[in-house]
Design a protein around this motif. Structure first.
Motif, mmCIF file in Angstrom:
data_model
loop_
_atom_site.group_PDB
_atom_site.id
_atom_site.type_symbol
_atom_site.label_atom_id
_atom_site.label_comp_id
_atom_site.label_asym_id
_atom_site.label_seq_id
_atom_site.Cartn_x
_atom_site.Cartn_y
_atom_site.Cartn_z
ATOM 1 N N ALA A 146 0.842 -1.187 0.000
ATOM 2 C CA ALA A 146 0.000 0.000 0.000
ATOM 3 C C ALA A 146 0.882 1.243 0.000
ATOM 4 N N SER A 147 0.263 2.423 -0.093
ATOM 5 C CA SER A 147 1.072 3.639 -0.152
ATOM 6 C C SER A 147 0.274 4.862 0.271
ATOM 7 N N LYS A 148 1.010 5.829 0.876
ATOM 8 C CA LYS A 148 0.471 7.160 1.165
ATOM 9 C C LYS A 148 1.494 8.214 0.756
ATOM 10 N N MET A 149 2.103 8.015 -0.394
ATOM 11 C CA MET A 149 3.058 8.982 -0.909
ATOM 12 C C MET A 149 2.336 9.916 -1.883
ATOM 13 N N SER A 150 3.109 10.687 -2.650
ATOM 14 C CA SER A 150 2.492 11.646 -3.572
ATOM 15 C C SER A 150 3.046 11.471 -4.977
ATOM 16 N N ARG A 151 2.207 11.835 -5.945
ATOM 17 C CA ARG A 151 2.565 11.830 -7.373
ATOM 18 C C ARG A 151 2.975 10.451 -7.866
ATOM 19 N N THR A 152 2.390 9.404 -7.290
ATOM 20 C CA THR A 152 2.732 8.038 -7.702
ATOM 21 C C THR A 152 2.289 7.796 -9.144
ATOM 22 N N PRO A 153 3.132 7.184 -9.981
ATOM 23 C CA PRO A 153 2.745 6.907 -11.375
ATOM 24 C C PRO A 153 1.471 6.060 -11.440
ATOM 25 N N PRO A 154 0.473 6.492 -12.190
ATOM 26 C CA PRO A 154 -0.794 5.748 -12.281
ATOM 27 C C PRO A 154 -0.626 4.305 -12.734
ATOM 28 N N ALA A 155 0.321 4.034 -13.648
ATOM 29 C CA ALA A 155 0.507 2.670 -14.155
ATOM 30 C C ALA A 155 0.871 1.712 -13.019
ATOM 31 N N GLN A 156 1.638 2.183 -12.059
ATOM 32 C CA GLN A 156 2.017 1.333 -10.928
ATOM 33 C C GLN A 156 0.820 1.051 -10.029
ATOM 34 N N VAL A 157 -0.034 2.043 -9.839
ATOM 35 C CA VAL A 157 -1.226 1.841 -9.016
ATOM 36 C C VAL A 157 -2.164 0.837 -9.680
#
Length: 621
Positions: A528-539
């Motif tokens: 899971a993640s709570k970072m910022s500007r994560t690449p959409p493809a990875q999500v």
């Protein structure tokens, strides 16, 4: 003793102010500093997440590299610039921990000391600045100690935006502007000041990128106003100085991020939404005391303001302006005498330019559309720099928390009021002025006293690194061998940061904190993640765990053969806990519901249970 004091006035003023500040800091944060590992500044929402990313970064193996953070968004991870964990400080401590002495176990305590140390740095800068624009040593010392507590940035320590609490960044810029203004007036060199301030602001960019546009707008506006008012556009050294201070830190930081960030081309250029009411500044916040302050201004809004709008000017500044207005009305002749003389001073011209530049920041802070009456009247803010920048580039959406641009205005108003009070006390003949001045200073003291009490009462138990505050997680991992697993998958699943439609799965704060605890105790990263500007493809790849019959190839290729430790909070599925999310997106709801079926469909093996938390083993196909 008198002669050494006069000869080394700056040293003694700073020393006295620092000693007084030690007392105030211990009053506010004594338990935090004197009982390491027992308390935190903030242990919820962004505070918990930012503390986790700082601690986890120092814990992770040095072999992963200085710029890499792998404990969220596993197996993709991300670069340190997107963790909100004060990158330049984290990197420095990482190097110290690896090459000199391992301090990772004390990371949070050290972080707290650095954050609180920012108050001392603000005090030192204020003292050096005020001694140049004020004649009263008492005012210099007293307000160098109090103003760092009263400015809106300090409240970020308890909100959890730790690296936005450094008011010294703005004070460094203001100190630099004063030095340039004074040196230009006296015909002295300015290159050294430009170098110092440019270096400081570049460093600040790697504390938090928001400092760059906030300070850049203030500096840029100041130079434009200065050059225009004096009609000195031909002063090339000032044009170069303004350009260097405004642009060089921006160019250096952007270049560094661009060169290091291997995911740059995968990130969204357009963040999708721009005008967010809760991120816009409310003018009423200038007159709204914080909830813990007992002194109220003559007029203030009834409704509370959002924390992003915190910008209260303080009882001292506001009441001083009221007093000045009253004196101007009833003692007009005396007032005009002082006013006309003060207007001719270098200090007055400086604080006037700074105040106008700061107010331009306020105009930017309210956004490009300002609703006077919500839902009925809107003002199109043509005086906001973002009104024009948004038409040139969508990149400005990355700095859409516009309310933060009001911060320089606090300093401009308070410095201006102090300068005016100091001049009045020095030149006026009315004896009652001393009594009035004491009353105004007492107002600042009362605000400071209330603030110190608030901070002392707001400290919370350390729930991230203190095992005694994690009874459920301690019970779960008692018989667990973390080395068997490659990562942790929390359910309900959360992934915050891409800001792409259908890909933002908000977390429940209680469950996210338990995931952080489990990760730090086991040294296992989170899927899971709570970072910022994560690449959409990875999500999308990560969400395939819940949306497809099998894991997406892009995800599976990066996972190892080790099983995954699945942490499930059944309380959200058996009705004993309510799943709280700020986003009611159908896609997010779908992921939440898929979590209930995940255990059954994957035929997972139960490993341990404590309370509503369960640990399962997921062997990948």
């Amino acid at each position: 003793m008198l002669m050494p004091f006069r000869q080394n006035k700056a040293f003694w003023l700073v020393t006295i102010a620092m000693l007084l500040q030690v007392g105030l800091v211990l009053r506010a944060f004594g338990p935090l500093l004197l009982h390491p590992g027992q308390y935190m500044l903030s242990a919820a929402y962004d505070g918990a997440k930012n503390a986790f990313t700082f601690q986890a970064y120092l814990q992770q193996p040095f072999a992963r590299g200085l710029w890499w953070f792998g404990d969220m968004n596993y197996p993709f991870g991300d670069y340190i610039f997107y963790t909100d964990n004060t990158p330049i400080l984290a990197v420095f401590l990482k190097l110290f921990s690896h090459h000199i002495h391992d301090i990772s176990a004390y990371a949070l305590d050290i972080y707290h000391c650095i954050l609180i140390g920012g108050i001392f740095l603000s005090t030192a800068l204020l003292c050096v600045l005020l001694r140049r624009i004020l004649h009263s040593a008492v005012l210099v010392v007293v307000f160098s100690v109090m103003l760092p507590w009263l400015n809106p940035q300090t409240e970020r320590l308890l909100i959890g935006h730790f690296n936005l609490s450094f008011s010294w960044v703005l004070l460094l810029a203001i100190w630099g502007l004063w030095q340039l203004y004074e040196r230009e007036h006296e015909g002295r060199p300015i290159a050294g000041v430009v170098a110092v301030v440019t270096t400081g602001l570049t460093v600040a960019a790697f504390i938090h990128l928001y400092y760059l546009p906030i300070v850049g707008l203030c500096i840029g506006a100041f130079f434009v106003l200065w050059l225009a008012s004096q009609k000195i556009w031909y002063r090339w050294r000032l044009l170069v100085a303004g350009a260097v201070l405004t642009l060089v830190p921006l160019l250096i930081s952007f270049t560094v991020v661009r060169l290091i960030d291997g995911y740059y081309t995968l990130r969204r250029a357009d963040m999708g939404f721009y005008e967010v009411p809760s991120l816009m500044f409310q003018f009423s916040a200038l007159f709204k005391p914080y909830s813990y302050e007992k002194t109220h201004f003559i007029i203030e809004p009834v409704q509370p303001v959002a924390y992003e709008s915190y910008g209260y000017l303080g009882a001292f500044a506001l009441m001083s302006l009221v007093v000045a207005l009253v004196v101007a009305c009833f003692k007009r002749k005396a007032w005009l005498t002082v006013w006309q003389a003060w207007k001719q001073t270098v200090v007055f011209r400086f604080v006037l330019l700074l105040s106008i530049a700061g107010f331009l920041g306020v105009l930017a802070a309210v956004g490009t559309n300002y609703q006077i009456v919500p839902g009925q009247f809107v003002v199109y803010n043509y005086l906001s720099v973002f009104f024009y920048l948004s038409k040139i580039t969508h990149m400005v959406a990355h700095f859409r928390a516009f309310a933060r641009f009001n911060w320089p205005f606090f300093w401009a108003v308070n410095l201006g009021v102090l300068a005016g009070l100091d001049y009045w006390l020095r030149t006026s003949q009315q004896r009652w002025r001393w009594l009035l001045a004491v009353g105004l200073v007492v107002l600042a003291y009362i605000d400071t006293r209330d603030t110190l009490k608030h901070y002392r009462k707001s400290l919370v138990p350390n729930i991230l690194t203190s095992a005694k505050n994690q009874p459920i997680v301690s019970e779960l991992i008692a018989k667990l061998d973390p080395t068997v697993y490659q990562a942790i998958l929390p359910i309900p699943y959360f992934h915050v940061g891409s800001e792409a439609p259908g890909l933002v799965i908000e977390d429940d704060d209680r469950q996210a904190i338990q995931a952080f605890q489990l990760s730090l105790r086991t040294h296992l990263p989170l899927l899971a993640s709570k970072m910022s500007r994560t690449p959409p493809a990875q999500v999308r790849a990560l969400l395939s765990m819940f949306r497809a019959n099998r894991v997406a190839p892009a995800l599976r290729a990066k996972l190892s053969r080790k099983p995954i430790l699945v942490m499930v909070d059944q309380g959200f599925y058996n009705g004993s806990k309510r799943w709280v999310t700020t986003q009611q997106d159908p896609a997010a709801q779908g992921i939440f519901k898929a979590g209930a079926r995940f255990i059954r469909e994957k035929h997972l093996k139960l490993l341990a249970q404590a309370g509503t938390l369960q640990l399962y083993r997921w062997d990948l196909d």
